[in-house]
Structures are given as structure tokens and as C-alpha cells.
Design an enzyme around this catalytic site. Structure first.
Site, PDB file in Angstrom:
ATOM      1  N   ASP A 118      16.026 -15.068  11.478  1.00 37.73           N
ATOM      2  CA  ASP A 118      16.222 -14.035  12.477  1.00 37.73           C
ATOM      3  C   ASP A 118      15.631 -14.563  13.783  1.00 37.73           C
ATOM      4  OD1 ASP A 118      16.866 -11.780  13.835  1.00 37.73           O
ATOM      5  OD2 ASP A 118      15.979 -10.380  12.417  1.00 37.73           O
TER       6      ASP A 118
HETATM    7  C1  BGC Z   1      18.026  -8.889  14.874  1.00 36.75           C
HETATM    8  C2  BGC Z   1      19.172  -9.518  14.122  1.00 36.75           C
HETATM    9  C3  BGC Z   1      20.201 -10.011  15.112  1.00 36.75           C
HETATM   10  C4  BGC Z   1      19.560 -10.966  16.089  1.00 36.75           C
HETATM   11  C5  BGC Z   1      20.514 -11.492  17.119  1.00 36.75           C
HETATM   12  C6  BGC Z   1      17.476  -9.777  15.973  1.00 36.75           C
HETATM   13  O1  BGC Z   1      16.603  -9.073  16.780  1.00 36.75           O
HETATM   14  O2  BGC Z   1      16.995  -8.540  13.970  1.00 36.75           O
HETATM   15  O3  BGC Z   1      19.728  -8.586  13.228  1.00 36.75           O
HETATM   16  O4  BGC Z   1      21.269 -10.615  14.438  1.00 36.75           O
HETATM   17  O5  BGC Z   1      18.520 -10.278  16.769  1.00 36.75           O
HETATM   18  O6  BGC Z   1      20.938 -10.505  17.989  1.00 36.75           O
END
Ligand code: BGC
Length: 901
Positions: free
Chosen positions: A274
């Protein structure tokens, strides 16, 4: 002549060449110069050829993303990808582009789909496939290779800020919907990135919180959705989460990323982090299963990786392994063998996709209450008051699941259009309850819209509409004011999950439209006017009171103390929590009304060696065509006192569309896993001997058909409630029993209706067993350890609140689980096309003898020297194409003792 001869020779050479190797059609290159471009080779073999060509710097560069800004710009800019990982031009390795997400593509504008929670409410994996296909298609036409979705984290608390992005509180429903989504997206030629692995269930302390969760709970509640997405969905990538799991960051959790994901589930794709804060170290991640750091290099920078390898903290083999896994995934998804996708919104069939979103929303809208005011009747309804600002806008959640819709139809616009010219539409934004009441007064029907606010980064402080969405003011007060002014008031909720509904007895109907997606207004209007039957059923319980919700008032559980969240509620998540405590919800999980009615009869339970087939007859007993969602729940027996089981767990569901009077037998297949609990000591899934309560009906609390399935030689009689319709049976369910159980809890179910058990006397072969009250129900502690009889008899004499005496007797059989002193384990290529060349077999980590033949691996396992207890046999075999085949068998060794345990 010479020219002809040359041409013939050239043609022959070409024919020869193409029988030996097949050139890639896309951007890979020609096999003579680039052998990995030979598409006749298996992805593993192609990846290895390419790894052999890479410099160390190139390998490191493939382990981290290369764009830190796209993730922010993507909210507005159609050219901004949420992530980019540059390839290696020298060798023709393509650049990978990534986008969000679970409710539509977040890259400039996209088709806005209904909240994922609404998708779960469809209880329909085929709808999930269509949903995933729309997102996958747009991700592709916006130039992406990977889409960061679906979100399959369970709703552990209804306060979770990302509740709208997931599929509710049940692992089976979440798994089925998630698999549909993944298959749909990947059918469009992009890779689904199932997230967030694992136990990522809150936004509080989101980057650092530790989920302290016992293994049984993890295996039964928080992992099955990922397992299904890997094994059945064949998701190409997995996103590891921000949080820690049992003290170890999810992105360096070897147990999760290597033992479970790879060795047990056979995952062959790659793991990426993540964004930004999930990775916590270089060596920890590199040695424990993390391939790709996103969105840019930090711990996986050139300098950090080089230092880690030079110092010996990270072996070179680990680097090669990660790079091979990334490349292997790219080969197996055909990325080398096609051109790069073109990023151009003009290619998107926006109208077609809008139609799909409408159909999905029609299947998602959940009618919670209706005393006959709905459907609105054409010709009879002459005036409609629409109250609430959400009726006039596009309601959605925030964060990476946010989508900027190409277009949308608001509820106000949709209803106005559907109502037609002759109907007076009054609209009031609801800022002032007095003005709203005035607008509603005298209208044939008043529709009040209310919403909550959910977003990534913040959990909701509480479940009431007001504190869940302070910007909208006192929405409960607004509903009260309108309901007082107009006796035909209908509340339409646009929420991402459960909210409190204190006014539900004062209004005539309650509709949950979720965050309804781009064509939500049209779908809602069609549902309100009865053009379609409301298709949705609740994927999560709506409690009566704030204090009834799971984890309430226990900060150690949620949000945690000192960044540590104890999952001490165990498997009692969602409706399992309400059932266990005997709490009557406002609207139970699985609940949702149709415009017609359905009858249930003729439950059949046909045991099979592995499980059972349960079937029932469903009839449309009303006057309209409609859709029903029959659900199957099991009450599993408790094999031991430390394996408590909830009264009911969802084990199957289906959808049937029936004309008035039409009847259909619906079937549910229960496999061995459906009957299993996770036995931590034995490190595997086990079916407890005993009586399985079987219940079929229209929600978790409305189960007209009940029966019993016996396993392991147990003798089971019918429960007091079996066969009768326990419409509202708090804490109901069947008594459990077990034949190999030494000590376990036996729940005494209340009879149907308002009657309760007030006291009970329980004896085991004449000896008194302790009875106490747990979560509103009587629970007897049955201890068979000192009972010598082969068939101990438990007698229950209970008094009810109406003064009745109920007598029950139940016979148990002590049974045994066979152990083994030797066993033969085989692994074959199911397709019979690959040859096996080598194998490594271990028993509890120690090498064992095995023989390999081209058709398979056959290992004769001698368990005489293995200590008594679980014996985990692992086989890692290699095939002629370079593929690794893994298999595992869980046996039980007898040890030196003879006989059975
Ligand atoms: C989120 C993810 C997301 C990523 C990219 C993160 O803050 O937890 O679910 O895919 O950002 O936007």
C-alpha cells in the site's frame, strides 16, 4: 531459379523456426535475439531467461515504483496514473501502470459505480463480475495494467471509514463478491490487485496499528476472502496493508506473505505495498515476500537494496526471486505479448457502462421496511415532496475509492423524469426542518433523503446520521419533522454502511440506496415506482442502538490502545456478534424486502462424504413477479470449549426470480470446508463430529426451515425450533453436540415467539452440569472427560417464561480421529501435460523420502519417528517447463504409541 530456391529455403527455415519457438505478437521482440519472447515457453521459464540478463541495478529498479505524484493528481487529471513502475528499455521490459480502484477508475473522470457495499447487497457474484468488468475495461482504456481492487477486508466495525469500499461483515459473501469482481476485471485484460492483506479493518492509526488476532479468527474471518481471490479469482497481485498483524508489519509478514499466500494457497503473482507507509524495512520485506514498493523507491531504493545485499542481510536469491515473480506475472498476463494500452477516454462506452451501473444499483437497492406505501402507483400519486440535499447531488465516499463521474442522474432528476409531466414535484434541501415540513405537508408522498459520510483516513465517531455526517445537520430531526407533516413519509438512505434508524417506526418505508452510482437516480425511481423489484439484501446488520454494535465501549478492541487493537471478539463479527449476545437488530444481516412475498417449504438435507446438499422449495406467494435471495446458515458444533461457535454462519445463498405462483427448488452445496473450523494445534481445517444446525430462509433472523446434519457418527434429534418459523428468534439456533468433544458449551435455544427459557437443569448421564446465562441465553457446560459410557446421554429440563416445561434428551457418541503410522502422498499434474523432474518433500520441516516419476511425485511417508500429533507434509516439485508445483497434506501421526488418538 536461384531466387525460387532461396525463397523455398527461407520458407522452410521460417517453418522450422516457428515450430521451435513462437514469436510474441506484441512489444516483446524477436525470440532469436530475446529468447524470453518465445510465447511457447511457460511464464516461469521466460521470466528466468530474463532475470539472467538483468544487471543488479535493473533488478533493483523493478522492485519499486517511479511516480510519487500520480496518486494525488489522479483525482483530477486523466493523464495521471495512480502508479507507474518503469520497465527496462534495453531488454524490452514494459512499464507498468496502476490505477484505483474498487468503485470505478480514479484517473480524471470515470464511470461511478454504486458503493461496493451496495454490490455486496446484490448477493450476486454474476453482478460482481459485470461490475469488475466495467472497472477493468475503463482501467485498460485509460492505459493501465493493474487496478488496485477489490477491497475484501471485512467490516469489523460499522464505524470503519472504508466500510463503503468493502463487502460487509461476512467472509463468505465477501469472498464470493470479491471473486466475481476479480474475474470480471481480469477478463478485460488487466490485473486485479486484491487488497489490503490482511486484517486491515480500521482507519484509526492506519499506518501503524497492530491487529492482535488469534490464528483461528484470522483463518476463519479475515483470510478466506483473500484465499478465494487467489485460488478461484486468480488475482495477479496482492496489496499488503499498512497495519501490522500480530506485531509484524503486513508487508514483511513471512507467515502471511510466504507461508499462507504462497505455500498454502499457491499464489504465483506478486505482492506490492500500500502507498507510502506500508513498508517498514528493507531486509524485513525483501526476506519475507514483498516484491514491489509503491509508489516510489524508499526502503527498496538502489542504495538500500545494494547495502542490504552487500552486507549479506538480503541474499541475492531473494532479489532474483522477487524480480522473477514480477516478470512471471507480466508474462502470464500477456503484458509482454501485446501493445501498451492506450490512455484515451474517448474509447470508453460511457452510455453502455452507465446502463450497467443502473442495473447493478437496481439489484443493490435494499427495501428495509414497507407497510404498503411502495411501490408508488402511476395515476394515484399526483404530488411528491423530495426533501434533503443528497437527492440533488452525487453521493459518494472519499479517498482512493472516490470517483469523479463522467455524468450522473441525481435522485431528484431520476424521480422527476419517471413521475412524468402530470406529477407535481416539490423539492426542499432540508436545511430548515420547518420549511421541509411545509414542503412535505399535503403531498401524496414525501421522500426524505439522508446520508452518512465515509472516507479513507477517518473512522466515523458514531453511527447516528448526525454525527456520521455533521455537515447535513440533524437529519434524524429532519425526518421526524417531515414524518409529522406527512403520514406517507419514505426515508431513502444513501449510506456506505449501517446507521441508526430511530425514526423507523414513524415512517412508512425505509429504502437503503447505498452510495448509488452514476445512474442511481434512475435506478431508484424505477424501484420506487415498481418497474423493478428491489433486489438488495443487507450485507451488514443495522443495530437498534449505538451500544449494541460490535466492539462498542471496548477501546482495547477498537480503536485500540497504544496502537494495538485486540481482536478478542474472535469470530463474533457482524451478525455473529448480535446472535451470540441475543441482541435484536433494527434490520438483520441478509434482510431485504421484495414487492411480493415468498414461501419456503420442504427442506432436504442430503449428506455426502465431504459435506451435504441442502435444498428447499421457494414459491412466489404474492401477486407480482419478484426476486428472492434464499440463504443457508449453519450452526456448527463446538469440538472443544476453546472453539466457540456462533449460532449461525452464512454458508450459501442464491437468487431466484419467480413469477406469481411459480415455485423452484433451490440447492446449496456444502463442501468439507463449509463444515470446518480451523484447528490451530493441528494446523489445518477440521470437521468436528456432532450436530450441525441447518437453517434456510430470507435473512439471518428469518429462517422458516430448520433441520440437523449429523457428522462423525453423532446422533442428532431435531431441535425445539426445528421445522417452525422462528421469525424473530434472538440467539436462536440449534443445540450443538459433539462425539469427540471432551468439554464444550451447549446453547439452549429459546423457543419461538416471545417465550424465553428462564431456567434449566442439565444432566450428563445423571450428573448435574453447570448452566449459566451468556449473552442473554442459557448455556450448559458439558464435560465428557470423566464419562466412561460410549454413548453419554444429556438430559435438559427447562422452564419457559410462560411457565411451560420443555424436556429434551440428546445422546452423544464418543468417537475417535484416526492417526497414521505411514502414508502415501501423491502429486500429479491434473492436466497430465507436464513432466515432473524433481521434488522436495518435508514432514514438519524435515526432509522425507520420495520418488519422482514423469507423471507425478509419490512420497511414502514414514510417520513412526514423527512425534504424535499433527504432521504437515509439504511437497515442492519442479516440472519440465520450470513450473513449481506445491502441495500440502495435513496428517496426524500416532507417534510411538500404537492405536488411535
Ligand atoms: C489506499 C489504497 C490505494 C492507494 C493508492 C492508499 O492510501 O489505502 O487502497 O490503492 O492509496 O491510491
Amino acid at each position: 531459379m536461384r531466387v525460387v530456391a532461396q525463397a523455398v529455403i527461407a520458407a522452410l527455415l521460417l517453418a522450422l523456426a516457428t515450430t521451435q519457438s513462437a514469436a510474441a505478437a506484441g512489444r516483446c521482440g524477436e525470440p532469436p535475439e530475446r529468447p524470453w519472447c518465445d510465447t511457447s515457453l511457460a511464464p516461469d521459464a521466460r521470466a528466468q531467461l530474463l532475470v539472467d540478463q538483468l544487471t543488479q541495478e535493473e533488478k533493483f529498479s523493478l522492485m519499486a515504483g517511479d511516480d510519487a505524484t500520480g496518486v494525488f493528481l489522479a483525482f483530477r487529471d486523466p493523464r495521471a496514473h495512480v502508479g507507474t513502475s518503469l520497465g527496462v528499455e534495453r531488454l524490452g521490459i514494459p512499464t507498468l501502470f496502476f490505477t484505483d480502484g474498487p468503485l470505478g477508475v480514479r484517473q480524471g473522470m470515470g464511470t461511478g459505480l454504486p458503493a461496493a457495499m451496495g454490490l455486496a447487497a446484490t448477493f450476486d457474484p454474476a453482478v460482481a463480475r459485470r461490475y469488475g468488468a466495467v472497472v477493468g475495461n475503463e482501467a485498460k482504456l485509460k492505459g493501465n495494467d493493474v487496478v488496485h481492487a477489490p477491497v475484501v477486508n471485512l467490516m469489523r466495525t460499522p464505524l470503519g471509514g472504508r466500510t463503503f469500499e468493502g463487502y460487509g461483515e461476512d467472509p463468505l459473501l465477501t469472498a464470493r463478491i470479491g471473486v466475481g469482481w476479480t474475474q470480471g476485471a481480469q477478463s478485460e485484460g488487466v490485473i486485479a490487485n486484491v487488497k489490503h492483506f490482511a486484517a486491515n479493518n480500521q482507519e484509526a492509526d492506519r499506518f501503524v496499528t497492530n491487529a492482535e488476532v488469534d490464528e483461528r479468527t484470522l483463518r476463519e474471518m479475515y483470510l478466506p476472502q483473500f484465499e478465494a481471490n487467489v485460488k478461484e479469482g486468480r488475482a495477479g497481485t496482492v496489496m499488503c496493508a499498512y497495519n501490522r498483524v500480530n506485531g509484524v508489519p503486513a508487508c514483511e509478514n513471512g507467515f502471511l506473505l510466504e507461508d499462507v499466500l504462497r505455500d498454502e494457497w499457491g499464489f504465483e503473482g506478486f505482492v506490492l505495498t500500500d502507498y507510502g507507509f506500508a513498508q517498514k524495512s528493507t531486509a524485513g520485506s525483501a526476506n519475507n515476500g514483498l516484491e514491489l514498493e509503491m509508489p516510489q523507491a524508499g526502503f527498496y531504493s538502489q542504495a538500500n537494496l545494494a547495502a542490504a545485499v552487500t552486507s549479506g542481510q538480503v541474499p541475492q536469491a531473494a532479489i532474483d526471486l522477487h524480480v522473477r515473480r514480477i516478470l512471471r506475472t507480466m508474462f502470464s498476463f500477456g503484458i509482454f505479448d501485446r501493445e501498451a494500452y492506450v490512455n484515451d477516454d474517448a474509447q470508453i462506452d460511457k452510455t453502455g457502462h452507465a446502463d450497467v451501473t443502473r442495473e447493478i444499483e437496481e439489484a443493490a437497492i435494499t427495501l428495509l421496511k414497507n407497510d404498503g406505501v411502495l411501490p408508488l402507483r402511476d395515476g394515484q400519486v399526483k404530488s411528491i415532496a423530495i426533501v434533503g440535499a443528497d437527492a440533488d447531488g452525487y453521493k459518494r465516499g472519499g479517498g482512493s475509492g472516490q470517483v469523479e463521474p463522467f455524468t450522473f442522474t441525481s435522485p431528484r432528476a431520476g424521480i422527476t423524469k419517471r413521475a412524468g409531466e402530470g406529477v407535481e414535484i416539490r423539492y426542499d434541501p432540508g436545511n430548515d426542518p420547518v420549511a421541509a415540513a411545509a414542503a412535505a405537508r399535503g403531498a401524496d408522498v414525501a421522500l426524505v433523503f439522508a446520508s452518512d459520510n465515509q472516507t479513507e483516513f477517518a473512522d466515523k465517531p458514531c453511527l447516528s446520521l448526525e454525527c456520521g455526517n455533521p455537515a447535513r445537520g440533524d437529519q434524524d430531526g429532519l425526518i421526524d419533522a417531515v414524518a409529522t407533516a406527512n403520514p406517507n413519509t419514505v426515508v431513502v438512505l444513501e449510506t456506505g454502511g449501517p446507521v441508526l434508524t430511530p425514526w423507523r417506526d414513524r415512517v412508512r418505508a425505509v429504502v437503503e440506496a447505498w452510495y448509488p452510482g452514476a445512474e442511481g437516480g434512475t435506478a431508484l425511481a424505477r424501484m420506487l415506482f415498481g418497474d423493478v423489484d428491489p433486489g438488495g439484501r443487507l450485507p451488514s446488520t443495522f443495530p437498534r442502538r449505538e451500544e449494541d454494535k460490535p466492539l462498542d465501549g471496548n477501546p482495547r478492541q477498537f480503536p485500540g490502545v497504544a496502537e494495538n487493537a485486540e481482536y478478542s471478539e474472535g469470530v463474533f463479527v457482524g451478525y455473529r456478534h448480535y446472535d451470540e449476545r441475543g441482541l435484536a437488530p433494527a434490520f438483520p444481516s441478509g434482510h431485504g424486502l421484495s414487492y411480493t412475498t415468498f414461501g419456503y417449504r420442504d427442506l432436504r438435507i442430503e449428506p455426502s462424504p465431504a459435506g451435504a446438499v441442502v435444498s428447499a422449495v421457494v414459491t412466489n406467494t404474492g401477486g407480482r413477479a419478484g426476486v428472492e435471495t434464499p440463504q443457508l446458515y449453519l450452526g456448527l458444533p463446538e469440538p472443544r470449549g476453546d472453539v466457540p461457535q456462533p449460532p449461525r454462519a452464512l454458508k450459501g445463498f442464491t437468487k431466484v426470480a419467480l413469477e406469481p405462483g411459480q415455485t423452484r427448488r433451490v440447492r446449496f452445496s456444502l463442501d468439507e470446508r463449509a463444515l470446518s473450523y480451523y484447528d490451530v494445534a493441528a494446523r489445518g481445517w477440521r470437521v468436528a463430529a456432532g450436530c450441525y444446525g441447518v437453517a434456510v430462509g430470507r435473512s439471518s433472523r428469518d429462517l422458516p426451515l430448520q433441520g440437523v446434519l449429523a457428522r462423525g457418527g453423532a446422533s442428532c434429534s431435531r431441535s425445539p425450533g426445528s421445522g417452525r418459523p422462528p421469525t424473530e428468534q434472538p440467539g436462536g439456533g440449534l443445540p450443538t453436540s459433539g462425539c469427540n468433544a471432551r468439554a464444550f458449551s451447549l446453547r439452549l435455544p429459546d423457543p419461538r415467539g416471545r417465550e424465553r427459557l428462564v431456567s434449566a437443569s442439565v444432566t450428563v448421564n445423571g450428573r448435574r452440569a453447570p448452566v449459566r446465562r451468556r449473552g442473554g441465553r442459557l448455556v450448559a457446560r458439558i464435560d465428557l472427560r470423566r464419562v466412561t459410557a460410549a454413548r453419554p446421554r444429556v438430559r435438559i429440563v427447562a422452564r419457559t417464561s410462560r411457565g411451560r416445561t420443555i424436556r429434551l434428551a440428546r445422546t452423544y457418541r464418543r468417537c475417535s480421529v484416526p492417526c497414521k503410522r505411514s502414508a502415501t502422498v501423491r502429486v500429479r499434474d491434473p492436466a497430465g501435460q507436464e513432466r515432473f523432474v524433481s521434488a522436495r518433500v518435508t514432514v514438519n520441516g524435515r526432509r522425507a523420502q520420495s520418488s519422482v516419476s514423469p507423471r507425478g511425485v509419490r512420497a511414502r511417508i514414514d510417520l513412526r519417528r514423527v512425534p504424535a500429533g499433527p504432521a504437515k507434509v509439504r511437497i515442492v516439485a519442479r516440472t519440465s517447463t520450470g513450473r513449481t508445483v506445491r502441495a500440502q497434506r495435513n496428517l496426524r501421526a500416532c507417534g510411538r504409541r500404537r492405536g488411535r488418538v
